[in-house]
Design a protein around this motif. Sequence first.
Motif, PDB file in Angstrom:
ATOM      1  N   MET A   1     -12.211 151.145  71.971  1.00  0.00           N
ATOM      2  CA  MET A   1     -12.753 151.434  70.628  1.00  0.00           C
ATOM      3  C   MET A   1     -11.843 152.426  69.917  1.00  0.00           C
ATOM      4  N   THR A   2     -11.501 152.142  68.663  1.00  0.00           N
ATOM      5  CA  THR A   2     -10.579 152.995  67.931  1.00  0.00           C
ATOM      6  C   THR A   2     -11.335 153.973  67.048  1.00  0.00           C
ATOM      7  N   SER A   3     -10.716 155.107  66.786  1.00  0.00           N
ATOM      8  CA  SER A   3     -11.357 156.107  65.940  1.00  0.00           C
ATOM      9  C   SER A   3     -10.887 155.928  64.508  1.00  0.00           C
ATOM     10  N   ASN A   4     -11.778 156.268  63.557  1.00  0.00           N
ATOM     11  CA  ASN A   4     -11.420 156.158  62.148  1.00  0.00           C
ATOM     12  C   ASN A   4     -10.228 157.030  61.800  1.00  0.00           C
ATOM     13  N   ALA A   5     -10.089 158.173  62.449  1.00  0.00           N
ATOM     14  CA  ALA A   5      -8.989 159.089  62.144  1.00  0.00           C
ATOM     15  C   ALA A   5      -7.628 158.471  62.466  1.00  0.00           C
ATOM     16  N   ALA A   6      -7.594 157.563  63.442  1.00  0.00           N
ATOM     17  CA  ALA A   6      -6.319 156.941  63.821  1.00  0.00           C
ATOM     18  C   ALA A   6      -5.905 155.835  62.858  1.00  0.00           C
ATOM     19  N   ASP A   7      -6.859 155.247  62.127  1.00  0.00           N
ATOM     20  CA  ASP A   7      -6.564 154.071  61.300  1.00  0.00           C
ATOM     21  C   ASP A   7      -5.486 154.310  60.246  1.00  0.00           C
ATOM     22  N   PRO A   8      -5.619 155.352  59.388  1.00  0.00           N
ATOM     23  CA  PRO A   8      -4.584 155.533  58.352  1.00  0.00           C
ATOM     24  C   PRO A   8      -3.215 155.871  58.946  1.00  0.00           C
ATOM     25  N   ILE A   9      -3.208 156.549  60.086  1.00  0.00           N
ATOM     26  CA  ILE A   9      -1.937 156.889  60.748  1.00  0.00           C
ATOM     27  C   ILE A   9      -1.276 155.616  61.256  1.00  0.00           C
ATOM     28  N   TYR A  10      -2.069 154.792  61.913  1.00  0.00           N
ATOM     29  CA  TYR A  10      -1.577 153.515  62.426  1.00  0.00           C
ATOM     30  C   TYR A  10      -1.023 152.651  61.288  1.00  0.00           C
ATOM     31  N   GLU A  11      -1.787 152.528  60.200  1.00  0.00           N
ATOM     32  CA  GLU A  11      -1.380 151.662  59.089  1.00  0.00           C
ATOM     33  C   GLU A  11      -0.119 152.184  58.415  1.00  0.00           C
ATOM     34  N   ASP A  12      -0.017 153.500  58.249  1.00  0.00           N
ATOM     35  CA  ASP A  12       1.157 154.100  57.601  1.00  0.00           C
ATOM     36  C   ASP A  12       2.408 153.902  58.461  1.00  0.00           C
ATOM     37  N   LEU A  13       2.306 154.217  59.742  1.00  0.00           N
ATOM     38  CA  LEU A  13       3.463 154.075  60.633  1.00  0.00           C
ATOM     39  C   LEU A  13       3.875 152.618  60.765  1.00  0.00           C
ATOM     40  N   ARG A  14       2.899 151.729  60.851  1.00  0.00           N
ATOM     41  CA  ARG A  14       3.194 150.304  60.991  1.00  0.00           C
ATOM     42  C   ARG A  14       3.968 149.794  59.773  1.00  0.00           C
TER      43      ARG A  14
ATOM     44  N   ARG B   1      -1.831 160.008  68.869  1.00  0.00           N
ATOM     45  CA  ARG B   1      -1.539 159.326  70.136  1.00  0.00           C
ATOM     46  C   ARG B   1      -2.192 157.937  70.152  1.00  0.00           C
ATOM     47  N   GLU B   2      -3.422 157.873  69.667  1.00  0.00           N
ATOM     48  CA  GLU B   2      -4.127 156.591  69.648  1.00  0.00           C
ATOM     49  C   GLU B   2      -3.410 155.581  68.743  1.00  0.00           C
ATOM     50  N   ALA B   3      -2.972 156.046  67.564  1.00  0.00           N
ATOM     51  CA  ALA B   3      -2.253 155.159  66.642  1.00  0.00           C
ATOM     52  C   ALA B   3      -0.957 154.654  67.278  1.00  0.00           C
ATOM     53  N   LEU B   4      -0.247 155.530  67.953  1.00  0.00           N
ATOM     54  CA  LEU B   4       1.009 155.143  68.601  1.00  0.00           C
ATOM     55  C   LEU B   4       0.771 154.150  69.741  1.00  0.00           C
ATOM     56  N   GLN B   5      -0.328 154.349  70.458  1.00  0.00           N
ATOM     57  CA  GLN B   5      -0.654 153.407  71.539  1.00  0.00           C
ATOM     58  C   GLN B   5      -0.979 152.024  70.990  1.00  0.00           C
ATOM     59  N   ARG B   6      -1.634 151.973  69.844  1.00  0.00           N
ATOM     60  CA  ARG B   6      -1.918 150.690  69.209  1.00  0.00           C
ATOM     61  C   ARG B   6      -0.618 150.003  68.783  1.00  0.00           C
ATOM     62  N   LEU B   7       0.325 150.781  68.289  1.00  0.00           N
ATOM     63  CA  LEU B   7       1.625 150.233  67.904  1.00  0.00           C
ATOM     64  C   LEU B   7       2.424 149.795  69.133  1.00  0.00           C
ATOM     65  N   GLU B   8       2.204 150.475  70.245  1.00  0.00           N
ATOM     66  CA  GLU B   8       2.870 150.071  71.491  1.00  0.00           C
ATOM     67  C   GLU B   8       2.371 148.691  71.933  1.00  0.00           C
ATOM     68  N   VAL B   9       1.069 148.450  71.804  1.00  0.00           N
ATOM     69  CA  VAL B   9       0.495 147.152  72.173  1.00  0.00           C
ATOM     70  C   VAL B   9       1.141 146.036  71.346  1.00  0.00           C
ATOM     71  N   GLU B  10       1.499 146.340  70.086  1.00  0.00           N
ATOM     72  CA  GLU B  10       2.112 145.350  69.196  1.00  0.00           C
ATOM     73  C   GLU B  10       3.633 145.267  69.380  1.00  0.00           C
ATOM     74  N   ASN B  11       4.158 146.001  70.366  1.00  0.00           N
ATOM     75  CA  ASN B  11       5.599 145.978  70.640  1.00  0.00           C
ATOM     76  C   ASN B  11       6.429 146.619  69.537  1.00  0.00           C
ATOM     77  N   LEU B  12       5.819 147.489  68.746  1.00  0.00           N
ATOM     78  CA  LEU B  12       6.550 148.168  67.685  1.00  0.00           C
ATOM     79  C   LEU B  12       7.022 149.554  68.112  1.00  0.00           C
ATOM     80  N   VAL B  13       6.391 150.083  69.143  1.00  0.00           N
ATOM     81  CA  VAL B  13       6.698 151.439  69.628  1.00  0.00           C
ATOM     82  C   VAL B  13       6.817 151.398  71.141  1.00  0.00           C
ATOM     83  N   THR B  14       7.708 152.227  71.681  1.00  0.00           N
ATOM     84  CA  THR B  14       7.807 152.379  73.134  1.00  0.00           C
ATOM     85  C   THR B  14       7.647 153.853  73.496  1.00  0.00           C
ATOM     86  N   PHE B  15       7.101 154.092  74.684  1.00  0.00           N
ATOM     87  CA  PHE B  15       6.990 155.450  75.219  1.00  0.00           C
ATOM     88  C   PHE B  15       7.971 155.590  76.381  1.00  0.00           C
TER      89      PHE B  15
END
Length: 211
Positions: free
Chosen positions: A1-14, A45-59
């Motif tokens: 489950m994702t948090s609302n706080a991560a959504d704008p960060i995820y969308e902006d970085l993506r 961290r949550e936003a970055l992990q979501r981007l990792e799942v999409e293969n856009l970010v690596t750790f």
Amino acid sequence: MTSNAADPIYEDLRALILSGKVKSGSPLRQDEIAKRFGVSKIPVREALQRLEVENLVTFERNKGATVRHYTVTEILQLMDIRIALECRALELAVPHMIDADLREMRKLLSDYAQRTEAAEWSDMNAKFHHMLYEPCGNAQLLRMINDLQEKLGQYLRLLVSEATGLERPMREHDEILDACENEDAATAVHKLRDHIQTTQKEVAAFLRRGA
């Protein structure tokens, strides 16, 4: 489950990654991102992990998060997958194309030919290919094609347009559409396969030259 706080960060970085404004291999420092958004590191961290799942970010250990870097080999392999998915979509689409579809594609190509910037070619090329496949009636196949295009991202699609120029792709687009208008799916698919394979070779040469 994702948090609302991560959504704008995820969308902006993506959006920044897909547009190429943040280049492949660039670090994504959690403390700087948290400060920019006025949040703790948890939603970052949550936003970055979501981007990792999409293969856009690596750790990476001791390095943190970076924008995913595709090697030349990986880019060419993604284009191999394009051939398989898009040729099948076109094969399914041709029998279902109606006059309105064909008129809209012809109109787009006419507009496309008047453009002078690689960024415009890139956008209109993507739109033309989408219009070609849309009548296929297979939503999952269209989703896979869209996901692949997103993996390539705007930056790499622009690179493709810079590598190929306008004249050769435009001529081949006309030939593909001619075959569609003639309801000749086999010829349309053959020309599409040649079209993407030639693009693949031009991109490989472009990258070898250090682009």
